[in-house]
Scaffold this motif. Structure first.
Motif, mmCIF file in Angstrom:
data_model
loop_
_atom_site.group_PDB
_atom_site.id
_atom_site.type_symbol
_atom_site.label_atom_id
_atom_site.label_comp_id
_atom_site.label_asym_id
_atom_site.label_seq_id
_atom_site.Cartn_x
_atom_site.Cartn_y
_atom_site.Cartn_z
ATOM 1 N N ALA A 108 0.806 -1.024 0.076
ATOM 2 C CA ALA A 108 0.056 0.022 0.182
ATOM 3 C C ALA A 108 0.860 1.140 -0.151
ATOM 4 N N PRO A 109 0.412 2.506 -0.623
ATOM 5 C CA PRO A 109 1.163 3.445 -0.725
ATOM 6 C C PRO A 109 1.697 3.888 0.793
ATOM 7 N N GLU A 110 0.967 3.974 1.648
ATOM 8 C CA GLU A 110 1.317 4.276 3.029
ATOM 9 C C GLU A 110 2.842 3.891 3.388
ATOM 10 N N TYR A 111 3.337 2.854 2.899
ATOM 11 C CA TYR A 111 4.613 2.366 3.040
ATOM 12 C C TYR A 111 5.778 2.905 2.420
ATOM 13 N N ALA A 112 5.254 3.420 1.380
ATOM 14 C CA ALA A 112 6.171 3.871 0.442
ATOM 15 C C ALA A 112 7.426 5.032 0.694
ATOM 16 N N PRO A 113 7.124 6.008 1.803
ATOM 17 C CA PRO A 113 7.913 6.759 2.205
ATOM 18 C C PRO A 113 9.233 6.090 2.878
ATOM 19 N N MET A 114 8.810 4.969 3.604
ATOM 20 C CA MET A 114 9.880 4.271 4.158
ATOM 21 C C MET A 114 11.064 3.820 3.210
ATOM 22 N N LEU A 115 10.723 3.751 1.937
ATOM 23 C CA LEU A 115 11.748 3.413 1.128
ATOM 24 C C LEU A 115 12.897 4.338 0.818
ATOM 25 N N THR A 116 12.673 5.583 1.100
ATOM 26 C CA THR A 116 13.696 6.599 1.138
ATOM 27 C C THR A 116 14.686 6.273 2.314
ATOM 28 N N ILE A 117 14.272 5.680 3.560
ATOM 29 C CA ILE A 117 15.148 5.504 4.624
ATOM 30 C C ILE A 117 15.924 4.214 3.997
ATOM 31 N N VAL A 118 15.216 3.353 3.478
ATOM 32 C CA VAL A 118 16.109 2.042 3.012
ATOM 33 C C VAL A 118 17.164 2.410 2.226
#
Ligand code: BTN
Length: 265
Positions: free
Chosen positions: A80-90
């Motif tokens: 789901a889209p809500e998880y995508a911002p965490m990819l920047t941290i990854v």
């Protein structure tokens, strides 16, 4: 670039499809077009220079020819889209680890996703996403790494540096660094996509996080405040303990966090 990248690549999907430009406006813009025209998860868009490199918050990203790495990875996650911002941290964590390995420099993370050496920025990350009917159509993660020694424009000179400037006489192979970043990211992405949280990298991220357990200033448009940085949550927000003992959860986006004496400290 293409042949050399293929021969160096030890990844399963990240960068297996490569679209390279000698010059383009922005690899993020090209990556978005590629994603919409059907390119697969893991497609990598690279450029030797960008005429309209984009930074965060509508800023531009200096992108002179030849000296640096400019690349964008296309992702088509099922989550789901809500998880995508965490990819920047990854990506920040993967890129910092890769740079540490490849250069031996003490590359650190300024939350959430700037990579800094000796108090100056060497790498920035810009993540953009497109959502349709509640589903991610694509996420593109653009990464710019300052590699060779170079003159920065006056307004950046105080806070930007490059890996080779920090190394003194050492040389950094751009392709090897790119492959190392992709390989680190691919491994981390697979762990992240299973659990959809960042607990797996919290300890390692915090080990290289600037300012943990130090005093920081949070530039919140609702009102600035100071406190002690206590690291990140399992979803990537920064925890800041205020003087009255209350802990604030700081969300990336419009909020900046500074050390007390400038960009980093
Ligand atoms: C930041 O402001 O720190 C983010 C900078 C991101 C720059 C990279 S360079 C490759 C990719 N293409 C762009 O136009 N921007 C990102």
């Amino acid at each position: 670039m293409r042949e050399e990248l293929e021969s160096l690549s030890g990844t399963r999907w990240a960068g297996r499809k490569l679209i390279h430009f000698r010059e383009t406006d922005s690899t993020n813009e090209q990556a978005k077009k590629s994603a919409l025209s059907g390119e697969v998860h893991g497609t990598l868009v690279t450029a030797d220079c960008q005429s309209a490199g984009k930074g965060r918050r509508g800023r531009s990203w200096e992108s002179p020819a030849g000296s640096n790495l400019y690349f964008t990875l296309v992702l088509k996650p099922e989550f789901a889209p809500e998880y995508a911002p965490m990819l920047t941290i990854v990506m920040a964590h993967a890129a910092a680890e890769a740079m540490r390995r490849e250069t031996g420099l003490d590359c650190r993370i300024k939350w959430p996703n700037d990579i800094v050496v000796n108090g100056k920025k060497v790498c920035g990350i810009l993540t953009e996403m497109d959502v349709l009917d509640g589903k991610i159509r694509y996420v593109v993660i653009g990464v710019g790494v300052n590699v060779e020694k170079q003159e920065f424009p006056e307004e950046l000179a105080e806070k930007a540096t490059s890996l080779e400037a920090q190394l003194g006489n050492g040389h950094v192979c751009k392709k090897a660094l790119l492959v190392q970043i992709l390989s680190c990211f691919e491994k981390e992405y697979e762990i992240f996509a299973k659990d959809l949280d960042l607990r797996y990298l919290k300890e390692s991220y915090e080990n290289i996080l600037i300012g943990k357990n130090e005093r920081v200033r949070v530039l919140d448009p609702q009102g600035e405040y100071e406190g002690i940085s206590r690291g990140i949550t399992g979803t990537g927000e920064l925890l800041v303990e205020r003087d009255d003992g209350q802990t604030e959860t700081v969300y990336a986006g419009e909020v900046s966090v500074r050390g007390l004496y400038g960009y980093v400290r």
